[in-house]
Design a protein around this motif. Structure first.
Motif, short mmCIF file in Angstrom:
data_model
loop_
_atom_site.label_atom_id
_atom_site.label_comp_id
_atom_site.label_asym_id
_atom_site.label_seq_id
_atom_site.Cartn_x
_atom_site.Cartn_y
_atom_site.Cartn_z
N HIS A 1 26.67 31.82 24.35
CA HIS A 1 27.68 32.57 23.60
C HIS A 1 28.09 33.86 24.31
CE1 HIS A 1 25.58 30.21 20.38
NE2 HIS A 1 26.86 29.93 20.10
N ASN B 1 29.35 41.35 22.39
CA ASN B 1 30.00 40.04 22.40
C ASN B 1 30.97 40.04 23.57
OD1 ASN B 1 31.23 37.60 21.99
ND2 ASN B 1 32.18 38.15 20.03
N ARG C 1 32.22 36.07 16.45
CA ARG C 1 31.04 35.31 16.04
C ARG C 1 30.67 35.73 14.61
NH1 ARG C 1 30.98 31.39 19.96
NH2 ARG C 1 31.23 32.39 22.01
N TYR D 1 26.16 35.69 12.73
CA TYR D 1 25.26 35.74 13.89
C TYR D 1 23.99 36.48 13.48
CZ TYR D 1 23.76 36.06 18.76
OH TYR D 1 23.07 35.93 19.94
N THR E 1 28.70 39.97 11.78
CA THR E 1 29.97 39.49 12.32
C THR E 1 30.21 40.27 13.61
OG1 THR E 1 30.91 38.97 10.16
CG2 THR E 1 32.46 39.38 11.97
#
Length: 728
Positions: A636, A656, A662, A665, A714
């Motif tokens: 990811h 991220n 995502r 998570y 998030t």
């Protein structure tokens, strides 16, 4: 006309090649009894002696010369006297006789200079306004051991090297002269006659002020007038610049940070504008690209000729003192970029100073940087080493500078730096290490830290040389900190990848933690990353404009949460589109509009967060300040880690590194409770999509990733999210 019958000493004066004009000029006992006074004055038509309390006594010209003399036949003339002079136009004036004064340098000074241990050499070498034997004037001194003759020249003697010939002090190679009546602001050079008969002019290596380029003369500066008001800052500097304090450095090129139309702004205006901006932005320090005097704007200051002179481009030395003083009064530290590795070949500078390779090596395999077209200092010569160390201490002493960033350290450490086989000379053990440069750097660092507690030295060093930022008593080079060039290169290389490929380069970012605590590192995004066709910071990023600036916000978030102090070049904080150009102002107009404005606001908030949260700065140089939560989610392209302060306080960081949000998570955390989202680089205020966690999240009693608790997050696209427990 037949040449007059004169002694060899007299002819040396007439022909301007004397080592000791005091041996014949001035007042001397005459072989036939009495006293003789002689004076050498080109362009004089008549001359008189003015004894103290008596009338004028006419002197006689020695035919065929510019020397006048008078012989007292009887008695011992020991009165203080002056000279009255009339030139061919009939103008008359009075002045002191230069050659009636005793030496200005003491034997201990000369002894320490010869040893290379006169660390306040800047107080005696060069030009200094002083009172000597009851008379005010300027004392001049210069080191030129291979010169046949040295003179002081300037407007005061029509730039004529015959008039003010200096005397050499024994075998020291130091020439000196006191010229009464001169004062601050006088323009001068040294005129030298080499062994081969060449005559040339040189700027003063120890000048504390120089003319504005393209003029190249030195200027007499009297520094005692400035009244400092930064005592409070200086007294607490050792505490302010300790390892556990925040250090967010704004690197500035003074000539292009901001201009008034097309003109430079002066040091004083720059002080007010920069301090106001840095306080708003949250930077703790300003680091100036070299302001040591340099002839060529395009060198950005890295080809120095004036190692004791702030450049005249922006004002006087006292104007520069005001700049530093004002920064200190407003709690902003100031670092200088300092260049002891090499110097330019300009004819008026240090190159071949006395007609021989004096400051540089004679062997081009040791003494020349072909890449830069410059000479390399001879670090093995006592006087040269002393010159450089005195320069470093000068800026800390006379200008209250808080630290020095030493340029191009790698080029100093290795004899084969940027050289092919056969183009370099091994050391005495057959190795490639420059042992003399190593000893110089150790001595430099030791003296800086000994004499100026709290002062910082920083090495721009890009190799694996060990213990650069470890104390000399442990075998290190003694720098306070070292630029982390490996981190910078790996990080930029990673971020330049399209996010679709980042999963395959994941450990370019994790690798830095393998060596993060082997040195005291500064993380630099410097001027070198946005010049010479490398493009601007947003220009390096992949994707459309939204992704480019999201990547930059993420990049800076990563930088400010990674262990190490921070350095950011001007213009990077708002992501100007053009590559940096030393000859124009930054594109400040862009900072008024999105997405540049958003990046700037994010950087401002990150700076203040970094300063205010101990976990982000207190433990930068030890492994206890950092812990991975998950460094292996390459699939990811997500990294997560903890930063800790000395008392166990934490922040949790999640990166991220793709443009895919995502949701849900799960992330392990060490403490239970509510975690506030103290930074989200995707905030709409910063130009982001405003995806996030509604200000914070609560933990679950569910251990995860080797942590006793966890949160469900998030993660916005291309974002850095920082969480902090409410209790802290």
């Amino acid at each position: 006309m037949n040449k007059p019958i004169l002694s060899p000493e007299a002819w040396a004066i007439v022909e301007a090649r004397s080592h000791d004009p005091f041996g014949w000029l001035g007042r001397h006992y005459h072989s036939e009894g009495g006293v003789v006074i002689r004076a050498n004055k080109p362009r004089a038509e008549k001359m008189w002696i003015l004894p103290e309390g008596d009338g004028a006594v006419a002197m006689q010209r020695i035919e065929g010369t510019d020397i006048f003399e008078y012989h007292w036949q009887e008695g011992d003339f020991d009165s203080v006297y002056r000279l009255k002079i009339e030139n061919i136009e009939g103008h008359t004036w009075e002045e002191e006789d230069v050659y009636r004064f005793s030496p200005i340098l003491g034997e201990m000074d000369l002894h320490l200079i010869g040893e290379g241990n006169h660390f306040e050499k800047y107080k005696i070498m060069g030009a200094h306004v002083r009172e000597h034997e009851g008379v005010w004037g300027v004392g001049f001194s210069v080191w030129a051991p291979s010169a046949d003759r040295v003179s002081v020249v300037g407007n005061f003697n029509h730039w004529d090297g015959r008039e003010h010939q200096m005397r050499v002090r024994g075998s020291s190679g130091v020439w000196e002269l006191f010229i009464p009546g001169l004062r601050e602001g006088e323009v001068y050079k040294f005129e030298l006659r080499a062994k081969n008969g060449d005559v040339f002019e040189k700027a003063d290596p120890y000048a504390q002020q120089m003319e504005l380029r393209p003029a190249t003369a030195s200027v007499v500066h009297y520094p005692n007038a400035y009244q400092w008001k930064d005592d409070a800052w200086v007294k607490k500097r050792a505490e302010t610049q300790a390892f556990d304090k925040p250090m967010s450095i704004y690197e500035v090129h003074p000539g292009s940070w901001r201009r008034d139309g097309g003109d430079y702004i002066n040091y004083r205006d720059m002080a007010h504008q920069l301090v106001e901006y840095c306080q708003w932005m949250g930077y703790t320090h300003i680091e100036l690209l070299p302001i040591t005097e340099h002839p060529f704007d395009g060198s950005w200051g890295y080809q120095t000729v004036g190692y004791f002179a702030p450049t005249s481009r922006f004002g006087t030395p006292d104007d520069f003192r005001y700049f530093i003083d004002y920064c200190h009064q407003n709690s902003i530290g100031v670092f200088l970029d300092w260049v002891p590795a090499h110097f330019p070949k300009d004819a008026f500078g240090l190159a071949r100073f006395d007609g021989t390779p004096l400051y540089e090596h004679s062997d081009p395999r040791l003494g020349e940087h072909k890449d830069w077209g410059t000479y390399i200092f001879n670090f093995g010569r006592n006087e040269v080493r002393n010159f450089l160390i005195a320069s470093a201490l000068f800026w800390l002493d006379e200008f209250h500078i808080d630290g020095l960033r030493v340029d191009a350290v790698a080029s100093m450490l290795y004899l084969d730096y940027s050289r092919e086989e056969g183009e370099w000379v091994p050391n005495k053990y057959g190795g490639r290490e420059n042992l003399e440069a190593v000893e110089f750097l150790k001595q430099f660092n030791h003296l800086v830290h000994e004499r100026f507690p709290g002062a910082v030295t920083m090495a721009e060093e890009s190799t694996s040389w060990p213990m650069v930022s470890r104390p000399t008593y442990l075998g290190g080079l003694g720098f306070t900190m070292k630029w982390n060039m490996g981190w910078m290169n790996d990080t930029l290389s990673y971020f330049e990848n399209d996010p679709i490929y980042r999963t395959y380069h994941h450990h370019q970012l994790t690798f830095s933690m393998v060596y993060a605590f082997t040195e005291n590192f500064i993380l630099p995004f410097s001027h070198d990353e946005v010049v010479h066709g490398k493009g601007s910071m947003p220009g390096k990023m992949p994707g459309d404009d939204w992704q480019r600036f999201a990547n930059l916000r993420l990049l800076y978030g990563y930088m400010y949460t990674h262990p190490g102090k921070k350095l950011q070049f001007m213009g990077l904080e708002f992501g100007q589109w053009p590559e940096w150009n030393f000859d124009t102002s930054l594109s400040w107009d862009q900072s008024n509009f999105m997405p540049h404005r958003g990046l700037q606001l994010m950087q401002r908030d990150m700076n203040h967060l970094y300063k205010n949260v101990p976990a982000l700065h207190e433990v930068d140089f030890e492994s206890g300040g950092f812990q991975w939560i998950d460094c292996n989610d390459a699939e990811h392209a997500i990294l997560s880690y903890i930063r800790r302060d000395k008392n166990g306080g934490i922040v949790v960081v999640s990166l991220n590194l793709t443009p895919v949000p995502r949701y849900g998570y799960r992330l392990g955390v060490p403490k239970p409770g509510h975690y506030r989202e103290v930074m989200n680089t995707d905030s709409e205020l910063y130009g982001g999509a405003n995806i996030g966690n509604a200000g914070g999240v609560d933990t679950d009693d569910y251990g995860f990733m080797d942590q006793p608790h966890s949160v469900t997050l998030t993660l916005p696209p291309l974002s850095c999210v920082i969480l902090r427990p409410d209790e802290e």
